[in-house]
Design a protein around this motif. Structure first.
Motif, PDB file in Angstrom:
ATOM      1  N   ILE A 173       0.839  -1.200   0.000  1.00 18.39           N
ATOM      2  CA  ILE A 173       0.000   0.000   0.000  1.00 18.39           C
ATOM      3  C   ILE A 173       0.878   1.255   0.000  1.00 18.39           C
ATOM      4  CG2 ILE A 173      -1.639   1.352   1.383  1.00 18.39           C
ATOM      5  CD1 ILE A 173      -2.820  -1.363   2.295  1.00 18.39           C
ATOM      6  N   LEU A 174       1.912   1.211   0.838  1.00 18.77           N
ATOM      7  CA  LEU A 174       2.846   2.343   0.881  1.00 18.77           C
ATOM      8  C   LEU A 174       3.503   2.548  -0.485  1.00 18.77           C
ATOM      9  CD1 LEU A 174       4.236   4.453   2.685  1.00 18.77           C
ATOM     10  CD2 LEU A 174       5.899   2.711   3.341  1.00 18.77           C
ATOM     11  N   THR A 175       3.908   1.453  -1.111  1.00 19.44           N
ATOM     12  CA  THR A 175       4.526   1.523  -2.440  1.00 19.44           C
ATOM     13  C   THR A 175       3.542   2.104  -3.452  1.00 19.44           C
ATOM     14  OG1 THR A 175       5.708  -0.495  -1.890  1.00 19.44           O
ATOM     15  CG2 THR A 175       5.788   0.218  -4.191  1.00 19.44           C
ATOM     16  N   PHE A 176       2.309   1.595  -3.384  1.00 21.22           N
ATOM     17  CA  PHE A 176       1.301   2.000  -4.358  1.00 21.22           C
ATOM     18  C   PHE A 176       1.031   3.508  -4.302  1.00 21.22           C
ATOM     19  CE2 PHE A 176      -3.153   2.952  -5.275  1.00 21.22           C
ATOM     20  CZ  PHE A 176      -3.230   2.520  -6.594  1.00 21.22           C
ATOM     21  N   TRP A 177       0.763   4.002  -3.082  1.00 17.21           N
ATOM     22  CA  TRP A 177       0.460   5.431  -2.959  1.00 17.21           C
ATOM     23  C   TRP A 177       1.667   6.279  -3.334  1.00 17.21           C
ATOM     24  CZ3 TRP A 177      -4.129   7.166  -3.252  1.00 17.21           C
ATOM     25  CH2 TRP A 177      -5.212   6.444  -2.727  1.00 17.21           C
ATOM     26  N   SER A 178       2.847   5.859  -2.891  1.00 20.05           N
ATOM     27  CA  SER A 178       4.049   6.634  -3.204  1.00 20.05           C
ATOM     28  C   SER A 178       4.266   6.681  -4.713  1.00 20.05           C
ATOM     29  CB  SER A 178       5.277   6.032  -2.526  1.00 20.05           C
ATOM     30  OG  SER A 178       5.062   5.910  -1.148  1.00 20.05           O
ATOM     31  N   MET A 179       4.076   5.545  -5.363  1.00 21.79           N
ATOM     32  CA  MET A 179       4.283   5.479  -6.815  1.00 21.79           C
ATOM     33  C   MET A 179       3.263   6.358  -7.523  1.00 21.79           C
ATOM     34  SD  MET A 179       6.399   4.002  -8.939  1.00 21.79           S
ATOM     35  CE  MET A 179       6.576   3.787 -10.708  1.00 21.79           C
ATOM     36  N   LEU A 180       2.028   6.289  -7.059  1.00 23.65           N
ATOM     37  CA  LEU A 180       0.958   7.063  -7.691  1.00 23.65           C
ATOM     38  C   LEU A 180       1.288   8.558  -7.642  1.00 23.65           C
ATOM     39  CD1 LEU A 180      -1.810   6.182  -8.895  1.00 23.65           C
ATOM     40  CD2 LEU A 180      -2.833   7.081  -6.802  1.00 23.65           C
ATOM     41  N   PHE A 181       1.666   9.030  -6.445  1.00 25.21           N
ATOM     42  CA  PHE A 181       1.982  10.455  -6.324  1.00 25.21           C
ATOM     43  C   PHE A 181       3.287  10.794  -7.042  1.00 25.21           C
ATOM     44  CE2 PHE A 181      -1.036  10.258  -2.719  1.00 25.21           C
ATOM     45  CZ  PHE A 181      -1.875  11.263  -3.133  1.00 25.21           C
ATOM     46  N   ALA A 182       4.226   9.850  -7.033  1.00 23.41           N
ATOM     47  CA  ALA A 182       5.485  10.087  -7.749  1.00 23.41           C
ATOM     48  C   ALA A 182       5.207  10.268  -9.238  1.00 23.41           C
ATOM     49  CB  ALA A 182       6.454   8.931  -7.524  1.00 23.41           C
TER      50      ALA A 182
END
Ligand SMILES: Nc1ncnc2c1ncn2[C@@H]1O[C@H](COP(=O)(O)OP(=O)(O)OP(=O)(O)O)[C@@H](O)[C@H]1O
Ligand SMILES: [Mg+2]
Lengths: 257, 243
Positions: free
Chosen positions: B24-33
């Motif tokens: 989940i942390l990866t997903f949100w970070s990637m999305l905003f990145a």
């Protein structure tokens, strides 16, 4: 406003005193010509003489430094201010067939032809599809409509690109050495397709190194040399009986290859 | 050195339970990145004066500071920011629930966004010039050409680099353990504390990281193969030399 309606009298394209420079170099040094409705103009000339640049000045892929281009009532005087809209309107009177095909890689053959009809000319998908299928049939590629460019041979890609140009129903189709990137055995297919299009009365301007093909398909020939038109006339005049020594040398070198 | 293999096996499900949080942390970070990279990349590509230079300076700064420092900075800054946001969009500041997860996402997204900006820019530039010209030649305006032709092709071109950054980011989330986010590595650490079996728990975590990353790489490879075949170079047809 540099765009205005002008009466055409059978003349579709008028170039007047086109100049183009790249940096320090003046590549086109005042080119003027007229092309009538349904005419096929062949542009000959040695490498680097400015043929491609001239062709690209017609559809404003290159913006001339000065001079006027007028196509079917759309006119731009490049010595005056002109807007992006003027350029777009002028360009939409034309279509182009590139040396390296430049089909849209992420689209199938059919979609390549449909794209301009749907996106630019705002035709419905169904209408665009119908017209695109007809254009593909005209170049003999109906059974390849679902192939992507990577799945087509060079000759097939170039015929799709001819269909793409044809389908737009432009006032003029511009060809830049349409067969020079092809394997020799594929050239005749493409030349046949171009000849077929010419017979339907579409106005065309073709840059080519193939004297024989130019002789057969063109109704008018111009010879470009160092950014100027050195000689112009019918194919009989320019190709069979050139007056200028440079044109004579060029023709004889190519004909006896 | 004796490893407690029984613990290693029995602890695996416990560590695995931390994986969703990592994902989940990866997903949100990637999305905003990616969102940041698209905006920044767009500004660079469209050469908006001042904004373009600002973006480049911001990105150089972000790239020049270690991710750990950025995470720690966000960790210590987030209470102030959260307090300042009290009442904004209905947010209620609560000193017992500092939004550390959001802070970690912010730090990771900013860091990877700076790098992914380069991917966006280079992928857009990697699209053949002839495609832009063909779009012009059929009479499309810039927007039509970019949305219908250039972006779809650039997206395919960017898949391998994006996959690399995604995997790098997934592993990077392990650093979030230093800022109070209970993701997989922290879960492993907690599970090991009782019996001091850290080595075993970390091996579990390493195996899971590896399996997930290998799986993602494989899947993205297949995905690109499937969706991006139209961008492949046609096999060069070398004509046989006849003797
Ligand atoms: N974008 C550009 N920038 C700078 N110089 C250019 C550019 N495009 C063309 N030229 C120069 O303009 C001259 C004419 O080029 P052009 O491509 O029009 O020639 P051509 O007659 O089409 O030649 P060929 O038969 O080889 O295709 C060449 O000297 C070329 O180097
Ligand atoms: Mg040329």
């Amino acid at each position: 406003m540099s765009t205005q309606k002008a009466s055409t009298n059978g003349i579709v394209i008028t170039l007047h005193d086109i100049h183009k420079t790249f940096g320090e170099h003046e590549i086109l040094k005042g080119i003027s010509l007229e092309v009538h409705q349904g005419e096929v103009l062949a542009i000959l000339g040695s490498s680097g003489s400015g043929k491609t640049t001239l062709l690209r000045c017609i559809n404003a892929l290159e913006i001339p430094a000065s001079g006027t281009v007028s196509i079917d009532g759309q006119k731009i005087d490049y010595s005056q201010k002109h807007s992006r809209q003027d350029v777009l309107h002028l360009r939409r009177k034309t279509a182009m067939v590139f040396q390296s095909y430049n089909l849209f890689r992420n689209k199938t053959a059919l979609q390549n032809v449909m794209e301009g009809l749907h996106v630019v000319q705002k035709k419905s998908r169904d209408e665009a599809r119908q017209e695109a299928r007809k254009a593909l049939a005209d170049v003999g590629l109906s059974e390849f409509e679902d192939r992507y460019p990577v799945q087509l041979s060079g000759g097939q890609q170039q015929r799709v690109s001819i269909a793409r140009a044809l389908a737009l129903k432009p006032s003029v189709i511009l060809f830049d050495e349409p067969t020079s990137a092809l394997d020799p055995e594929l050239v005749s297919d493409v030349n046949e397709a171009i000849t077929a299009v010419a017979k339907t009365g579409v106005t065309m301007i073709i840059v080519t190194h193939e004297i024989g093909f130019a002789r057969r398909v063109a109704s008018q020939v111009v010879f470009v040399d160092q950014g100027r038109i050195l000689e112009r006339g019918t194919p009989e005049e320019v190709i069979d009986h050139p007056k200028e020594p440079r044109v004579q040398a060029f023709i004889s070198k190519l004909s006896y290859k | 050195m004796d490893l407690d293999y029984d613990f290693m096996i029995s602890d695996l499900p416990t560590v695995l339970a931390g994986l969703p949080k990592t994902l989940i942390l990866t997903f949100w970070s990637m999305l905003f990145a990616i969102a940041m990279a698209v905006v920044f990349g767009g500004l660079i590509l469209s050469r908006v004066p001042i904004l373009k230079q600002s973006v480049i300076i911001i990105n150089t700064f972000i790239k020049g500071v270690p991710l750990t420092v950025q995470l720690l900075f966000c960790y210590y800054a987030v209470p102030y920011v959260a307090k300042g946001c009290n009442g904004f969009l209905g947010y209620q500041y609560n000193p017992r629930h500092i939004p550390y997860f959001a802070a970690a996402v912010f730090a990771l997204a900013a860091n990877f966004g700076a790098y992914i900006t380069d991917v966006v820019v280079s992928s857009m530039r990697a699209v053949d010039r002839g495609q832009y010209e063909a779009a012009d030649a059929v009479g499309m305006n810039k927007f039509q050409g970019i949305t219908h032709l250039i972006i779809p092709q650039a997206a395919v071109i960017s898949i391998p680099s994006m996959t690399n950054y995604f995997i790098w980011l997934l592993k990077g989330t392990a650093l979030a353990s230093i800022v109070n986010v209970v993701e997989m590595l922290t879960t492993a650490k907690i599970s090991a504390a009782d019996g001091y079996q850290y080595l075993e728990a970390y091996i579990d975590a390493a195996v899971i990281y590896w399996a997930v990353c290998a799986g993602i790489e494989f899947m993205m490879g297949r995905f690109e193969h499937h969706i991006g075949f139209f961008m492949r170079q046609p096999e060069s047809r070398v004509r046989p030399i006849s003797s």
